[in-house]
Design an enzyme around this catalytic site. Structure first.
Site, PDB file in Angstrom:
ATOM      1  N   HIS A  82       0.828  -1.209  -0.003  1.00 37.17           N
ATOM      2  CA  HIS A  82      -0.044   0.176  -0.023  1.00 37.17           C
ATOM      3  C   HIS A  82       0.921   1.188   0.032  1.00 37.17           C
ATOM      4  O   HIS A  82       1.682   1.309   0.770  1.00 37.17           O
ATOM      5  CB  HIS A  82      -0.868  -0.019   1.030  1.00 37.17           C
ATOM      6  CG  HIS A  82      -1.619   1.391   1.423  1.00 37.17           C
ATOM      7  ND1 HIS A  82      -1.582   2.124   2.240  1.00 37.17           N
ATOM      8  CD2 HIS A  82      -2.740   1.778   0.726  1.00 37.17           C
ATOM      9  CE1 HIS A  82      -2.356   3.123   2.270  1.00 37.17           C
ATOM     10  NE2 HIS A  82      -3.178   3.056   1.133  1.00 37.17           N
ATOM     11  N   SER A  83       0.589   2.222  -1.097  1.00 36.71           N
ATOM     12  CA  SER A  83       1.289   3.416  -0.976  1.00 36.71           C
ATOM     13  C   SER A  83       2.798   3.372  -0.855  1.00 36.71           C
ATOM     14  O   SER A  83       3.368   2.527  -1.564  1.00 36.71           O
ATOM     15  CB  SER A  83       0.755   4.339   0.132  1.00 36.71           C
ATOM     16  OG  SER A  83       0.916   5.712  -0.153  1.00 36.71           O
ATOM     17  N   TYR A  84       3.447   3.982   0.050  1.00 37.07           N
ATOM     18  CA  TYR A  84       4.970   3.799   0.315  1.00 37.07           C
ATOM     19  C   TYR A  84       5.373   2.352   0.166  1.00 37.07           C
ATOM     20  O   TYR A  84       6.479   2.143  -0.057  1.00 37.07           O
ATOM     21  CB  TYR A  84       5.292   4.488   1.585  1.00 37.07           C
ATOM     22  CG  TYR A  84       6.632   4.209   2.127  1.00 37.07           C
ATOM     23  CD1 TYR A  84       7.830   4.414   1.547  1.00 37.07           C
ATOM     24  CD2 TYR A  84       6.953   3.065   3.374  1.00 37.07           C
ATOM     25  CE1 TYR A  84       9.070   3.971   2.097  1.00 37.07           C
ATOM     26  CE2 TYR A  84       7.746   2.841   3.941  1.00 37.07           C
ATOM     27  CZ  TYR A  84       9.162   3.272   3.261  1.00 37.07           C
ATOM     28  OH  TYR A  84      10.341   2.755   3.598  1.00 37.07           O
TER      29      TYR A  84
END
Length: 241
Positions: A82-84
């Site tokens: 997720h994301s980073y």
């Protein structure tokens, strides 16, 4: 709620300022369907925030995930970013390619070899990072529920109560990639369009143009679909095989 899919192993890697807590609803659903689920919290975040230091780098977080696979004897896993977490997973799969059967990037960075997190931060995030460095700090504030576009007020309050600062050092190291990510057979990129992020739009377009990737768009979700729509995300992940 039951699933007709065969039991599998999922490793869920959170984004900036988050922790294992963010996956709680999704992990509960997957476990209820008979799957084995790991939700590592990266060094310096959430319940491991007491370990925050200037020594934390991207490689530290990559090693967090690699070590989980090794000590928990994880094989044939669906590794989710997720994301980073896209930076972490992209680096980790370089060491774990034989143990990973599927990859899912959920509104996540899809870096190329040699890129740094700093290169792809938005202007607000860069300003926060530079201001923190100027003060001699080792972290920058984590995202707010407003910035994340969390959809329900009660969830927004819960997220804001759990977000912790993100270590600065993870954005300064280049990721080293040799193509292991692309060699994983099953790959999915999930985009949540309510969260404005041109970098993620570009990643989605790259994956849509590549026959080796599946893609999905989760309308009605902010940046954290595991909170806004865990059932929808569970269905996508269970369908990746």
């Amino acid at each position: 709620m039951t699933s007709t899919s065969q039991p599998r192993t999922f490793v869920l890697v959170h984004g900036a300022g988050h922790g294992a807590w963010a996956w709680r609803r999704l992990a509960d659903l997957l476990r209820a369907h008979g799957h084995r689920v790991h939700t590592p919290t990266l060094t310096g975040l959430a319940e491991r925030s007491h370990l925050m230091s200037g020594d934390i780098t991207l490689q530290t977080h990559i090693q967090d995930v690699v070590n989980l696979f090794r000590w928990e004897d994880v094989e044939d896993a669906t590794l989710v970013a997720h994301s980073y977490g896209g930076w972490v997973v992209s680096g980790a799969v370089e060491q774990l390619e034989s143990r990973v059967s599927a990859l899912a990037y959920v509104d996540a960075f899809l870096p190329e070899d040699g890129q740094r997190g700093h290169d792809l931060l938005n202007e607000q995030q860069k300003a926060q990072l530079e201001a923190a460095k100027a003060l001699g700090e080792v972290s920058r504030p984590g995202p707010t529920s407003t910035a994340l576009r969390i959809q329900r007020p009660e969830d927004a309050a819960w997220v804001d109560a759990h977000i912790t600062p993100q270590p600065l050092g993870v954005s300064m190291d280049p990721v080293r990639l040799s193509g292991a990510r692309e060699r994983v057979r099953h790959k999915l990129y999930v985009r949540t369009p309510l969260f404005p992020q041109p970098v993620f739009d570009a990643a989605l377009a790259r994956c849509q143009a590549d026959a080796g990737w599946r893609t999905a768009v989760m309308d009605g979700c902010g940046h954290d679909p595991m909170i806004d729509d865990p059932e929808g995300l569970a269905a996508l992940l269970e369908g990746l095989k």
